[in-house]
Design a protein around this motif. Sequence first.
Motif, PDB file in Angstrom:
ATOM      1  N   UNK A  44      34.923  40.389  46.283  1.00 19.43           N
ATOM      2  CA  UNK A  44      35.771  41.446  45.749  1.00 19.43           C
ATOM      3  C   UNK A  44      37.091  41.525  46.509  1.00 19.43           C
ATOM      4  N   UNK A  45      37.028  41.485  47.835  1.00 15.84           N
ATOM      5  CA  UNK A  45      38.253  41.551  48.642  1.00 15.84           C
ATOM      6  C   UNK A  45      39.158  40.365  48.369  1.00 15.84           C
TER       7      UNK A  45
ATOM      8  N   UNK B 254      43.127  45.202  50.236  1.00 18.22           N
ATOM      9  CA  UNK B 254      41.953  44.581  49.613  1.00 18.22           C
ATOM     10  C   UNK B 254      40.710  44.750  50.481  1.00 18.22           C
ATOM     11  N   UNK B 255      40.825  44.555  51.777  1.00 18.53           N
ATOM     12  CA  UNK B 255      39.669  44.683  52.663  1.00 18.53           C
ATOM     13  C   UNK B 255      39.270  46.144  52.845  1.00 18.53           C
ATOM     14  N   UNK B 256      40.232  47.045  52.816  1.00 16.16           N
ATOM     15  CA  UNK B 256      39.908  48.466  52.928  1.00 16.16           C
ATOM     16  C   UNK B 256      39.166  48.964  51.690  1.00 16.16           C
ATOM     17  N   UNK B 257      39.568  48.504  50.511  1.00 16.44           N
ATOM     18  CA  UNK B 257      38.923  48.975  49.294  1.00 16.44           C
ATOM     19  C   UNK B 257      37.523  48.375  49.137  1.00 16.44           C
ATOM     20  N   UNK B 258      37.305  47.208  49.751  1.00 21.24           N
ATOM     21  CA  UNK B 258      35.978  46.586  49.685  1.00 21.24           C
ATOM     22  C   UNK B 258      35.057  47.065  50.807  1.00 21.24           C
TER      23      UNK B 258
ATOM     24  N   UNK C  68      40.125  46.218  32.816  1.00 21.49           N
ATOM     25  CA  UNK C  68      39.166  45.298  32.210  1.00 21.49           C
ATOM     26  C   UNK C  68      39.442  43.863  32.637  1.00 21.49           C
ATOM     27  N   UNK C  69      40.715  43.467  32.656  1.00 19.97           N
ATOM     28  CA  UNK C  69      41.063  42.080  32.994  1.00 19.97           C
ATOM     29  C   UNK C  69      40.621  41.737  34.418  1.00 19.97           C
ATOM     30  N   UNK C  70      40.944  42.591  35.361  1.00 22.20           N
ATOM     31  CA  UNK C  70      40.583  42.324  36.761  1.00 22.20           C
ATOM     32  C   UNK C  70      39.075  42.402  36.953  1.00 22.20           C
ATOM     33  N   UNK C  71      38.423  43.359  36.322  1.00 20.56           N
ATOM     34  CA  UNK C  71      36.974  43.497  36.453  1.00 20.56           C
ATOM     35  C   UNK C  71      36.253  42.266  35.917  1.00 20.56           C
ATOM     36  N   UNK C  72      36.736  41.741  34.815  1.00 19.67           N
ATOM     37  CA  UNK C  72      36.119  40.534  34.251  1.00 19.67           C
ATOM     38  C   UNK C  72      36.312  39.345  35.170  1.00 19.67           C
ATOM     39  N   UNK C  73      37.497  39.217  35.721  1.00 18.04           N
ATOM     40  CA  UNK C  73      37.769  38.085  36.612  1.00 18.04           C
ATOM     41  C   UNK C  73      36.908  38.148  37.878  1.00 18.04           C
ATOM     42  N   UNK C  74      36.741  39.338  38.448  1.00 23.05           N
ATOM     43  CA  UNK C  74      35.925  39.476  39.656  1.00 23.05           C
ATOM     44  C   UNK C  74      34.448  39.187  39.341  1.00 23.05           C
ATOM     45  N   UNK C  75      33.969  39.662  38.203  1.00 24.25           N
ATOM     46  CA  UNK C  75      32.570  39.408  37.826  1.00 24.25           C
ATOM     47  C   UNK C  75      32.318  37.916  37.633  1.00 24.25           C
ATOM     48  N   UNK C  76      33.246  37.234  37.024  1.00 22.73           N
ATOM     49  CA  UNK C  76      33.096  35.790  36.840  1.00 22.73           C
ATOM     50  C   UNK C  76      33.106  35.058  38.181  1.00 22.73           C
ATOM     51  N   UNK C  77      33.958  35.536  39.110  1.00 24.59           N
ATOM     52  CA  UNK C  77      34.008  34.898  40.435  1.00 24.59           C
ATOM     53  C   UNK C  77      32.707  35.112  41.198  1.00 24.59           C
ATOM     54  N   UNK C  78      32.093  36.282  41.037  1.00 25.70           N
ATOM     55  CA  UNK C  78      30.823  36.558  41.711  1.00 25.70           C
ATOM     56  C   UNK C  78      29.709  35.689  41.138  1.00 25.70           C
ATOM     57  N   UNK C  79      29.698  35.470  39.828  1.00 27.82           N
ATOM     58  CA  UNK C  79      28.628  34.703  39.194  1.00 27.82           C
ATOM     59  C   UNK C  79      28.796  33.205  39.263  1.00 27.82           C
ATOM     60  N   UNK C  80      29.988  32.759  39.637  1.00 30.06           N
ATOM     61  CA  UNK C  80      30.252  31.323  39.645  1.00 30.06           C
ATOM     62  C   UNK C  80      29.390  30.606  40.692  1.00 30.06           C
ATOM     63  N   UNK C  81      28.539  29.660  40.239  1.00 28.50           N
ATOM     64  CA  UNK C  81      27.688  28.874  41.130  1.00 28.50           C
ATOM     65  C   UNK C  81      26.516  29.621  41.704  1.00 28.50           C
ATOM     66  N   UNK C  82      26.313  30.894  41.285  1.00 24.37           N
ATOM     67  CA  UNK C  82      25.231  31.676  41.883  1.00 24.37           C
ATOM     68  C   UNK C  82      24.288  32.249  40.815  1.00 24.37           C
ATOM     69  N   UNK C  83      24.405  31.766  39.635  1.00 22.99           N
ATOM     70  CA  UNK C  83      23.619  32.331  38.533  1.00 22.99           C
ATOM     71  C   UNK C  83      22.132  32.095  38.780  1.00 22.99           C
ATOM     72  N   UNK C  84      21.342  33.138  38.555  1.00 31.46           N
ATOM     73  CA  UNK C  84      19.894  33.129  38.775  1.00 31.46           C
ATOM     74  C   UNK C  84      19.524  32.901  40.231  1.00 31.46           C
TER      75      UNK C  84
END
Length: 451
Positions: free
Chosen positions: A223-224, A442-446, A195-211
């Motif tokens: 993600x990578x 990280x790059x392999x999993x992404x 949960x902790x890592x998933x939340x952090x990645x989701x916040x990083x994806x949404x940062x500055x790109x909302x809407x």
Amino acid sequence: MSEDKPGWFGRLFGRKGSQPADQPADQPVEPPIDSPASPAEGQPDFATGADAVEQVPLPPSEPDPDESDRNAVPDAIEGADLQPIAGEPERPPAGTAGDDPARGAEPADETELAREPVIEPPPVQPVDVAAALAHDAAAEPQREAKGWWGRLTSGMKRTSSALSERVTGLFTKRKLDANTLEDLEDALIQADFGVETATRISEAVGKGRYEKGISPDEVRAILATEVERALDPVAHPLVIDTARKPFVILCVGVNGAGKTTTLGKLSLKFKAEGRSVMLAAGDTFRAAAIDQLKVWGARTGTPVISGAQGADAAGLAFDALKQAQAAGTDVLLIDTAGRLQNKAGLMAELEKIIRVIRKVDPEAPHATLLVLDATVGQNALSQVELFSQAAPVSGLVMTKLDGTARGGILVALAAKFGLPVHFIGVGESVEDLEPFAARDFARAIAGLEKG
């Protein structure tokens, strides 16, 4: 009572009594008033019936009272406990139709239902596990030669494909909003990122790109980056301290995690580095584990210290350490029996092994590797927690990443415990176990190319 009146057996066999001369044939006979009840009204008249019934011959199974000599038991065997003699054909009992000494026993009744044939199980043959393992290794098809990156991306294909499908479906022709980020977080949690890592990645994806729109490739790049950031602090190679001879490595883990195979692969790597290695078959509960380690020793020319199945594992580890010291061995690898992390008795045996080898070297073991099976998912978290209470776990080895779509568990382990990750395995071959590199993983999993 009239002798001409039929009794019970008489009526049973259809006999009729004679009519009195002074009574018409069509008039029923009335019984005397003082006479007892007729057989039809009360009890049957056995006395008269017995006299009227014809003599029936005795069945063959009944003794004939008129032939007492035939039915008499000889004095020599009277009162004896007569039992059939082993190996002799069984004869029918005395007095039966088959009791003819000249003829022998009665033949079997061919009309009797056929019985199920008794099938004797084949004798159990001991399995030569060592020969089987050697045969499997020789019969393994030659794989296409490729580097570690190719084997890593191939082994991580299940996890990367599952993530790519979810990411592509979420961010194709769709604006970035709260629902999209929540769906992304759910997809990462399902891949066992935690949960902790998933939340952090989701916040990083949404940062500055909302809407705003965002492509799946951009999401995979973020993600990578976040996975590498989480794993970089725990990506440490296993360092062998040459000042400690032997450098003792204890291998622990649950059943089936791949401890014995991991030690065999490590022995090859250390031998390739020019180090002298000794193996200790401390999994004394499984004969197959002892034989398997002997196969690895034969492949690499490494001596294997072993005992009989069921021997004391702590005593064997003690002897192995003494012999490694006497031989000046660089690295001693000690295998242990698989044990469930929630079984207190088995964990106490692991503590005993550590206490015993510390009587020889107070600082041993110098490294304790906990081997984890990636396919168990979130259960790996409880394994790390409980094994760390019984043994001084110094690092992790993650195996079988090629057999699961939930390879994100390594990220969750790093976030919760921060233990060094020394090696990861993506297959059964020797070259499929390599030191852990955060960026490559990280790059392999992404699902990205090596950068």
